[in-house]
Design an enzyme around this catalytic site. Sequence first.
Site, mmCIF file in Angstrom:
data_model
loop_
_atom_site.group_PDB
_atom_site.id
_atom_site.type_symbol
_atom_site.label_atom_id
_atom_site.label_comp_id
_atom_site.label_asym_id
_atom_site.label_seq_id
_atom_site.Cartn_x
_atom_site.Cartn_y
_atom_site.Cartn_z
ATOM 1 N N ASN A 1 56.705 -75.864 -19.997
ATOM 2 C CA ASN A 1 56.643 -75.441 -18.604
ATOM 3 C C ASN A 1 57.494 -74.214 -18.291
ATOM 4 O O ASN A 1 57.392 -73.654 -17.221
ATOM 5 C CB ASN A 1 57.059 -76.598 -17.682
ATOM 6 C CG ASN A 1 58.309 -77.285 -18.163
ATOM 7 O OD1 ASN A 1 58.404 -77.684 -19.312
ATOM 8 N ND2 ASN A 1 59.292 -77.412 -17.303
ATOM 9 N N CYS B 1 62.920 -78.020 -11.737
ATOM 10 C CA CYS B 1 63.843 -79.148 -11.914
ATOM 11 C C CYS B 1 65.230 -78.649 -12.301
ATOM 12 O O CYS B 1 66.238 -79.104 -11.775
ATOM 13 C CB CYS B 1 63.332 -80.086 -12.997
ATOM 14 S SG CYS B 1 61.575 -80.317 -12.896
HETATM 15 N N1 PMP Z 1 55.703 -82.386 -17.352
HETATM 16 C C1 PMP Z 1 55.683 -81.062 -17.260
HETATM 17 C C2 PMP Z 1 55.549 -80.231 -18.496
HETATM 18 C C3 PMP Z 1 55.806 -80.438 -16.009
HETATM 19 O O1 PMP Z 1 55.812 -79.123 -15.921
HETATM 20 C C4 PMP Z 1 55.932 -81.268 -14.866
HETATM 21 C C5 PMP Z 1 56.071 -80.660 -13.485
HETATM 22 N N2 PMP Z 1 57.159 -79.789 -13.369
HETATM 23 C C6 PMP Z 1 55.936 -82.652 -15.034
HETATM 24 C C7 PMP Z 1 55.810 -83.181 -16.293
HETATM 25 C C8 PMP Z 1 56.060 -83.576 -13.852
HETATM 26 O O2 PMP Z 1 54.850 -83.612 -13.151
HETATM 27 P P1 PMP Z 1 54.735 -84.277 -11.713
HETATM 28 O O3 PMP Z 1 55.307 -83.282 -10.754
HETATM 29 O O4 PMP Z 1 53.265 -84.500 -11.529
HETATM 30 O O5 PMP Z 1 55.481 -85.543 -11.729
#
Ligand code: PMP
Length: 384
Positions: A154, A329
């Site tokens: 991500n 995050c």
């Molecule tokens: N995994 C990855 C690689 C992400 O980029 C994200 C979102 N930032 C998530 C999990 C979490 O997804 P969600 O917001 O749907 O809980």
Amino acid sequence: MISFPIYLDNHSTTRVDDEVIEAMLPYFNKIYGNPSSTQHKVGWEAEAVVESSRNKIAEILKCEPDEIIFTSGATESNNLAILGIALAYSSRGKHIITTAIEHPSVLEPVKFLAKNGFETTIINPEPNGIVSIDKIFSKIRNDTILVTVMTANNEIGTLQPVKEIAEHCVKENIFFHTDAAQAFGKIQLNLSDLKADLVSLSGHKTHGPKGVGILFMRKKNPRIRLHKILYGGGQEKGLRSGTLNVPLIVGIRKCFEIVCRDFEKNYSFIKSLRDHLLNGFLTFIDGTHVNGSMELRLINNLNVRFEEINSDMLYKRIKDIAFSTSSACASGKGEESSVLAAIGLSEEQIKSSVRFGLSKYNSFEEIDYVIQKFSEVIKDLRKK
Ligand code: PMP
């Protein structure tokens, strides 16, 4: 005409497609039943749309409808996959392998397990942001029950060799989970081809709603058992209690349909926008470096560092473009990117890095503006 701010933070979340909103609306006030209400028509209508959405999503992903579990997002899917396997199969072994560049919703449950009697091996990627297959294979032990490796990162967008890892795990009789939240919609994801046992997906990374996700869970060869992590009314075959969120399920189905319908068109358009952005930076801004492999990367990702530039200064000076340092995050907590550290960048290099996530809603006009703005601001900052 450009409308500001220019949104280049599509790894964090995406604008919901108008077609998705339209599809969802009737399910708030017209067909508003609880799919678990089996005694009347209001419930049956809601159940029918949940099941037709499940069927459509299974067709798109090339799996069986009963292999789809609706969740509240990829975070929950990752937790359910990892904790669910650990709790269900601990008698077989207590060792789990993952990588240092996973999303916190993978790393945190893995850390929780490490504190509660499991052993975990966390593998660093190579400097290009790709995890070495051989390193993973060399860590497999007799008591390894699960390998979890993301499909695409991500922050730096690097694509991991999940197909090869999954095939190897099949041979070794070990479960394989992949977090494909960022990858879906940007690569062709075919679950009949990918030998993964568990795959996590999210609605809001591909112009769908927030708060809905999917966990694919293989039902044949092998049939996976998971221990539940939510206790309650026993929805989703006992694995995910809680009243199903019908509008969001309709929304994720619609956005998956659009992804599938427009895949080729959006793939080449977004890739050409991203390549234009990179070429602009390389042409007009000296000391631009790409973080991670450019070849094995999501088509909508660019993660670059500008020599001698602190990204905080860029945020202060550039208010009309939405871009980010790392993942929402990590940046929300003011923490430095652990992904960039894991690929070997120094603290100074991490501080000079920025991430761009593009989407079908961007335009060449916007990208030209971004290139010009960044080159002006960076020239100015270097003068001081
Ligand atoms: N995994 C990855 C690689 C992400 O980029 C994200 C979102 N930032 C998530 C999990 C979490 O997804 P969600 O917001 O749907 O809980």
